[in-house]
Design a protein around this motif. Sequence first.
Motif, mmCIF file in Angstrom:
data_model
loop_
_atom_site.group_PDB
_atom_site.id
_atom_site.type_symbol
_atom_site.label_atom_id
_atom_site.label_comp_id
_atom_site.label_asym_id
_atom_site.label_seq_id
_atom_site.Cartn_x
_atom_site.Cartn_y
_atom_site.Cartn_z
ATOM 1 N N GLU A 39 25.170 1.334 31.189
ATOM 2 C CA GLU A 39 23.874 1.730 30.955
ATOM 3 C C GLU A 39 23.295 2.769 31.746
ATOM 4 N N THR A 40 23.117 3.914 32.284
ATOM 5 C CA THR A 40 22.681 4.766 33.145
ATOM 6 C C THR A 40 21.345 5.093 32.817
ATOM 7 N N GLN A 41 20.901 6.081 33.607
ATOM 8 C CA GLN A 41 20.049 7.535 32.860
ATOM 9 C C GLN A 41 21.144 8.792 32.045
ATOM 10 N N LYS A 42 22.062 8.718 33.298
ATOM 11 C CA LYS A 42 23.259 9.513 32.680
ATOM 12 C C LYS A 42 23.930 9.251 32.073
ATOM 13 N N GLY A 43 23.570 8.099 30.365
ATOM 14 C CA GLY A 43 24.596 7.547 29.555
ATOM 15 C C GLY A 43 25.224 6.416 30.247
ATOM 16 N N LEU A 44 26.102 6.364 29.212
ATOM 17 C CA LEU A 44 26.816 5.005 29.335
ATOM 18 C C LEU A 44 28.133 5.047 29.664
ATOM 19 N N ILE A 45 28.020 4.608 31.008
ATOM 20 C CA ILE A 45 29.123 4.175 32.285
ATOM 21 C C ILE A 45 29.621 3.154 33.013
ATOM 22 N N GLU A 46 30.971 4.341 32.632
ATOM 23 C CA GLU A 46 32.219 3.282 32.274
ATOM 24 C C GLU A 46 32.581 3.418 34.443
ATOM 25 N N ILE A 161 11.790 7.084 24.833
ATOM 26 C CA ILE A 161 12.502 7.787 26.183
ATOM 27 C C ILE A 161 13.786 8.206 25.884
ATOM 28 N N SER A 162 14.522 9.299 25.093
ATOM 29 C CA SER A 162 15.480 9.882 24.764
ATOM 30 C C SER A 162 16.807 9.070 25.875
ATOM 31 N N PRO A 163 17.563 9.486 25.347
ATOM 32 C CA PRO A 163 18.844 10.246 26.236
ATOM 33 C C PRO A 163 17.944 11.217 27.150
ATOM 34 N N SER A 164 17.859 12.537 26.263
ATOM 35 C CA SER A 164 17.660 13.432 27.081
ATOM 36 C C SER A 164 16.320 13.724 28.065
ATOM 37 N N ASP A 165 15.763 12.437 27.720
ATOM 38 C CA ASP A 165 14.639 12.848 28.743
ATOM 39 C C ASP A 165 14.534 11.683 30.184
ATOM 40 N N SER A 166 16.020 10.825 29.826
ATOM 41 C CA SER A 166 16.390 9.853 30.983
ATOM 42 C C SER A 166 17.213 11.013 31.532
ATOM 43 N N ILE A 167 18.097 12.117 31.254
ATOM 44 C CA ILE A 167 18.438 12.662 31.931
ATOM 45 C C ILE A 167 17.865 13.879 32.479
ATOM 46 N N ARG A 168 16.604 13.890 31.891
ATOM 47 C CA ARG A 168 15.433 15.227 32.808
ATOM 48 C C ARG A 168 15.309 14.587 33.682
ATOM 49 N N SER A 169 14.742 12.961 34.008
ATOM 50 C CA SER A 169 14.411 12.218 35.267
ATOM 51 C C SER A 169 15.131 11.971 36.017
ATOM 52 N N VAL A 252 28.681 21.603 37.010
ATOM 53 C CA VAL A 252 28.134 21.507 35.947
ATOM 54 C C VAL A 252 27.825 21.923 34.722
ATOM 55 N N VAL A 253 27.763 20.736 34.018
ATOM 56 C CA VAL A 253 27.653 20.759 32.888
ATOM 57 C C VAL A 253 26.561 20.660 31.670
ATOM 58 N N SER A 254 26.038 21.636 30.613
ATOM 59 C CA SER A 254 25.313 21.182 30.864
ATOM 60 C C SER A 254 25.344 20.105 28.890
ATOM 61 N N LEU A 255 24.272 19.977 28.457
ATOM 62 C CA LEU A 255 23.901 19.401 27.577
ATOM 63 C C LEU A 255 23.183 19.535 26.419
ATOM 64 N N LYS A 256 23.783 19.560 25.105
ATOM 65 C CA LYS A 256 23.243 20.329 24.159
ATOM 66 C C LYS A 256 21.796 20.015 23.894
ATOM 67 N N LYS A 257 21.187 18.943 24.347
ATOM 68 C CA LYS A 257 19.659 18.540 24.249
ATOM 69 C C LYS A 257 18.849 19.073 25.561
ATOM 70 N N GLY A 258 19.735 19.743 26.295
ATOM 71 C CA GLY A 258 18.870 19.925 27.275
ATOM 72 C C GLY A 258 19.501 18.835 28.356
ATOM 73 N N ILE A 284 34.356 17.474 29.984
ATOM 74 C CA ILE A 284 33.548 18.445 29.036
ATOM 75 C C ILE A 284 33.177 17.302 28.147
ATOM 76 N N PRO A 285 33.964 17.373 26.861
ATOM 77 C CA PRO A 285 33.006 16.636 25.954
ATOM 78 C C PRO A 285 32.923 15.304 26.101
ATOM 79 N N ARG A 286 33.283 14.581 27.114
ATOM 80 C CA ARG A 286 32.601 13.542 27.948
ATOM 81 C C ARG A 286 31.800 12.917 27.993
ATOM 82 N N ALA A 287 31.607 14.346 29.279
ATOM 83 C CA ALA A 287 30.265 14.587 29.685
ATOM 84 C C ALA A 287 28.986 14.751 28.510
ATOM 85 N N ARG A 288 29.308 15.517 27.994
ATOM 86 C CA ARG A 288 28.469 15.691 26.815
ATOM 87 C C ARG A 288 27.838 14.446 25.873
ATOM 88 N N ALA A 289 29.177 13.784 25.912
ATOM 89 C CA ALA A 289 28.593 12.702 24.872
ATOM 90 C C ALA A 289 28.118 11.390 25.664
#
Lengths: 382, 86
Positions: A39-46, A161-169, A252-258, A284-289
Amino acid sequence: MIEFQMPSLGADMEDGTLVEWKKKPGDKVKRGDIIAEVETQKGLIEIEVFDEGTIQELLIKEGTKIPVGTVMAIINPSEVTLEAKEEKTPESKPIEIQPIEEKIIVKKEKIKQKASPLARRIAEENKIDITTLKGTGPEGAVSKEDVELAIANQQPTEKAISPSDSIRSAVAAAMSKSNKEIPHYYLIKNIDISKALNWLKEINSHKPVKNRLLPIVLFIKATAKALVEFPDLNAVWENGIIQKKEINIGLVVSLKKGGIVVPAIHQVNLKSIDEIMETLNDLIPRARALKLRSSELSDSTITLTNIGDNGADAVFGIIYPPQVAIVGFGSITEQPIAENGMIGIKSCVTVTLAGDHRATDGLTGSRFLVALNYQLQNPELL
Amino acid sequence: MTEVEIIQTLFQLLKHIAPDMEPSELKPDENIRETLNIDSYDTLQFIVAINDTLGIEIPESDYGKITTLNSLTKYLVEKSNAKLKI
């Protein structure tokens, strides 16, 4: 023995939390296999393995926060016997954790800020950097009251801290670093893509709906082909320019929640446009998820950003360090274009290049944009 | 398929494409993409989903005819009726 380390997934990443091991001692692994989920700021990474061999030991317990570079597992590059495999159960091997927390504490003690143990504990729990506080205790030591005052002076309503906050950071950290360290230059070129779009329309008319191609695949492929001629733009800056063999375009893939994530499309110059579209359909779907693989977050050699339809005419990107360039495609618009003394209405896109002036000069960038234009004028060659 | 059924299906598909938005609040003449903040990739997925669900293939040349809920529904009703007549 090979030490498998927690990989860096970008300039903005310092650590991650091991969520789950996907392999156990005795398992054979090869390059590209998923060994763990982090788990990172950019989500759950394999997290992928880059070596071939047999897992000898898993050194980190699930649920542990691990800094980049920490040895996570030991891989034996040679074969092991079946008996050896059976002896090593997953429960038996994860050892008591590497001293991650201790490492952090050691770092802080080096700063030699006097503080009471209670004050230190409260500061840590509330993520207050104790070295920034002025102590009012004996000999300037930071007291519990000093820390509580600092907490009170923080944002009054700190939300979870939500995932979108983490991404923002994460985006904030990378872009701030870029702006501080990289001397950008910018170039812009308006490109008539009427021919490319007509060609694409013709191609799509013969395809079933689910196999249709988007204009962005042409942009991605054209960028890759132009980069072959200008390898200095497909590079990283690490106390000097280092050209990269593979052309891995970070999209660059934009996320729905920013926020954005920038997964890599590997070896784009070797892919057909259909293969690039297939990759986008997967990526793209995996990036957004926020479910990407480690190599997708760490392997980009240049970034491409695309505004899409009905948006801004041009985008001036900020280079993602340690890369040295970012290419931006604005919205596709109809424009009056003069050609051979006549004015006609054409579909155009404004393409920008932001280059790292330490690595390249404007002349290289300009020639690259001309080469990119050539590619888009000859879509049948893409 | 009736107009109401098609609209209900479109709402379900749009909810899947834009989970953070509320498609049922879409006004009949609003531009679907702009209102729901759908990019070209999601638009293609929406067109694919319409094809999978309703069995209607929308050619690229018709994209300009289906920008609003009203125009899309009307388009799909016509296509649906045309299929029944065949």
